[in-house]
Design a protein around this motif. Structure first.
Motif, PDB file in Angstrom:
ATOM      1  N   VAL A 161      -7.585  10.329  21.424  1.00 31.35           N
ATOM      2  CA  VAL A 161      -6.154  10.294  21.134  1.00 31.35           C
ATOM      3  C   VAL A 161      -5.790   8.833  20.893  1.00 31.35           C
ATOM      4  O   VAL A 161      -6.176   7.956  21.666  1.00 31.35           O
ATOM      5  N   TYR A 162      -5.044   8.565  19.808  1.00 32.76           N
ATOM      6  CA  TYR A 162      -4.709   7.206  19.412  1.00 32.76           C
ATOM      7  C   TYR A 162      -3.214   7.020  19.263  1.00 32.76           C
ATOM      8  O   TYR A 162      -2.514   7.916  18.822  1.00 32.76           O
ATOM      9  N   ALA A 163      -2.757   5.829  19.594  1.00 32.65           N
ATOM     10  CA  ALA A 163      -1.414   5.370  19.237  1.00 32.65           C
ATOM     11  C   ALA A 163      -1.646   4.017  18.587  1.00 32.65           C
ATOM     12  O   ALA A 163      -2.254   3.139  19.190  1.00 32.65           O
ATOM     13  N   LEU A 164      -1.226   3.849  17.368  1.00 33.68           N
ATOM     14  CA  LEU A 164      -1.547   2.640  16.626  1.00 33.68           C
ATOM     15  C   LEU A 164      -0.550   1.529  16.922  1.00 33.68           C
ATOM     16  O   LEU A 164       0.359   1.670  17.718  1.00 33.68           O
ATOM     17  N   SER A 165      -0.701   0.407  16.276  1.00 36.20           N
ATOM     18  CA  SER A 165       0.059  -0.804  16.554  1.00 36.20           C
ATOM     19  C   SER A 165       1.565  -0.609  16.415  1.00 36.20           C
ATOM     20  O   SER A 165       2.038   0.233  15.664  1.00 36.20           O
TER      21      SER A 165
ATOM     22  N   TYR B 120      -9.725  -5.480  12.385  1.00 34.61           N
ATOM     23  CA  TYR B 120     -10.645  -5.971  11.368  1.00 34.61           C
ATOM     24  C   TYR B 120     -10.268  -5.260  10.080  1.00 34.61           C
ATOM     25  O   TYR B 120     -10.590  -4.094   9.900  1.00 34.61           O
ATOM     26  N   GLY B 121      -9.521  -5.924   9.252  1.00 33.27           N
ATOM     27  CA  GLY B 121      -8.918  -5.259   8.103  1.00 33.27           C
ATOM     28  C   GLY B 121      -7.757  -4.429   8.607  1.00 33.27           C
ATOM     29  O   GLY B 121      -6.945  -4.893   9.415  1.00 33.27           O
ATOM     30  N   ASP B 122      -7.694  -3.192   8.165  1.00 33.03           N
ATOM     31  CA  ASP B 122      -6.611  -2.293   8.563  1.00 33.03           C
ATOM     32  C   ASP B 122      -6.936  -1.478   9.805  1.00 33.03           C
ATOM     33  O   ASP B 122      -6.148  -0.640  10.216  1.00 33.03           O
ATOM     34  N   VAL B 123      -8.097  -1.676  10.403  1.00 31.00           N
ATOM     35  CA  VAL B 123      -8.536  -0.819  11.502  1.00 31.00           C
ATOM     36  C   VAL B 123      -8.713  -1.612  12.795  1.00 31.00           C
ATOM     37  O   VAL B 123      -8.753  -2.839  12.800  1.00 31.00           O
TER      38      VAL B 123
ATOM     39  N   GLY C  38      -8.019   3.833  13.300  1.00 33.29           N
ATOM     40  CA  GLY C  38      -6.838   3.347  12.597  1.00 33.29           C
ATOM     41  C   GLY C  38      -6.748   4.012  11.239  1.00 33.29           C
ATOM     42  O   GLY C  38      -7.428   4.993  10.964  1.00 33.29           O
ATOM     43  N   ILE C  39      -5.920   3.452  10.381  1.00 34.82           N
ATOM     44  CA  ILE C  39      -5.723   4.037   9.055  1.00 34.82           C
ATOM     45  C   ILE C  39      -5.918   2.947   8.015  1.00 34.82           C
ATOM     46  O   ILE C  39      -5.163   1.977   7.981  1.00 34.82           O
ATOM     47  N   GLY C  40      -6.966   3.074   7.203  1.00 27.76           N
ATOM     48  CA  GLY C  40      -7.211   2.111   6.143  1.00 27.76           C
ATOM     49  C   GLY C  40      -8.634   1.605   6.100  1.00 27.76           C
ATOM     50  O   GLY C  40      -9.561   2.220   6.614  1.00 27.76           O
TER      51      GLY C  40
ATOM     52  N   LEU D 218     -11.317   9.544  12.024  1.00 24.16           N
ATOM     53  CA  LEU D 218     -10.461   9.978  10.925  1.00 24.16           C
ATOM     54  C   LEU D 218      -9.394   8.930  10.666  1.00 24.16           C
ATOM     55  O   LEU D 218      -8.788   8.420  11.607  1.00 24.16           O
ATOM     56  N   GLY D 219      -9.185   8.605   9.420  1.00 21.46           N
ATOM     57  CA  GLY D 219      -8.212   7.589   9.046  1.00 21.46           C
ATOM     58  C   GLY D 219      -8.873   6.343   8.486  1.00 21.46           C
ATOM     59  O   GLY D 219      -8.305   5.654   7.650  1.00 21.46           O
ATOM     60  N   VAL D 220     -10.084   6.038   8.955  1.00 23.82           N
ATOM     61  CA  VAL D 220     -10.830   4.902   8.412  1.00 23.82           C
ATOM     62  C   VAL D 220     -11.316   5.316   7.025  1.00 23.82           C
ATOM     63  O   VAL D 220     -11.933   6.363   6.862  1.00 23.82           O
ATOM     64  N   THR D 221     -11.001   4.498   6.001  1.00 30.16           N
ATOM     65  CA  THR D 221     -11.315   4.890   4.621  1.00 30.16           C
ATOM     66  C   THR D 221     -12.516   4.173   4.027  1.00 30.16           C
ATOM     67  O   THR D 221     -13.084   4.635   3.050  1.00 30.16           O
TER      68      THR D 221
END
Length: 146
Positions: free
Chosen positions: A24-28, A70-73, A86-88, A114-117
């Motif tokens: 379970v994640y809650a992002l920045s 690191y980048g978007d993650v 994360g997402i990106g 999921l979300g890492v592209t």
């Protein structure tokens, strides 16, 4: 599962009996919602991974803050396990070194959620202990010598 920025409350047993729920994640920049009794009860995980700038309390749930971006993650490392979430996109490794360079040789498992592209080039090259890599379906590209 990713908790939305707009989420304000998780009612009693709002997320429970989820046998397959592993993260379970809650992002920045998220203020954690009010979490009532029973959150993650009878679930595979009791851990909430959060971005570095999350605030709030969770009523007994284990919170693990990202060690960096690191980048978007985000990345989190503990006991040989590396989690990228994360997402990106993830950045490419460069001449400045990697944030996890000091423990690169002890990473046994990497999980891209999921979300890492994308997985950037040269990020885990030289990871001599690596035994297992799990890549989510959202990863569309993997860089050279990743």
């Amino acid at each position: 599962m990713v908790l939305s920025k707009r989420l304000q409350t998780i009612d009693n047993y709002g997320v429970s009996n989820c046998q397959s729920l592993s993260y379970v994640y809650a992002l920045s920049n998220v203020t954690l919602p009010t979490i009532e009794e029973g959150f993650l009860e009878n679930c595979q995980t009791k851990t909430l991974y959060v971005g570095q700038s999350c605030q709030g309390t969770t009523g007994g749930i284990i919170i693990k803050k990202a060690q960096g971006t690191y980048g978007d993650v985000y990345y989190y490392y503990e006991n040989g396990q590396m989690l990228i979430y994360g997402i990106g996109n993830m950045e490419n490794g460069g001449l400045d070194g990697l944030p996890w360079e000091s423990y690169l040789s002890s990473i046994k498992s990497i999980r891209f959620e999921l979300g890492v592209t994308s997985i950037g080039s040269n990020n885990f090259n030289g990871g001599t202990a690596l035994e297992n890599v799990t890549i989510s379906s959202t990863v569309a590209s993997i860089g050279d010598s990743a």
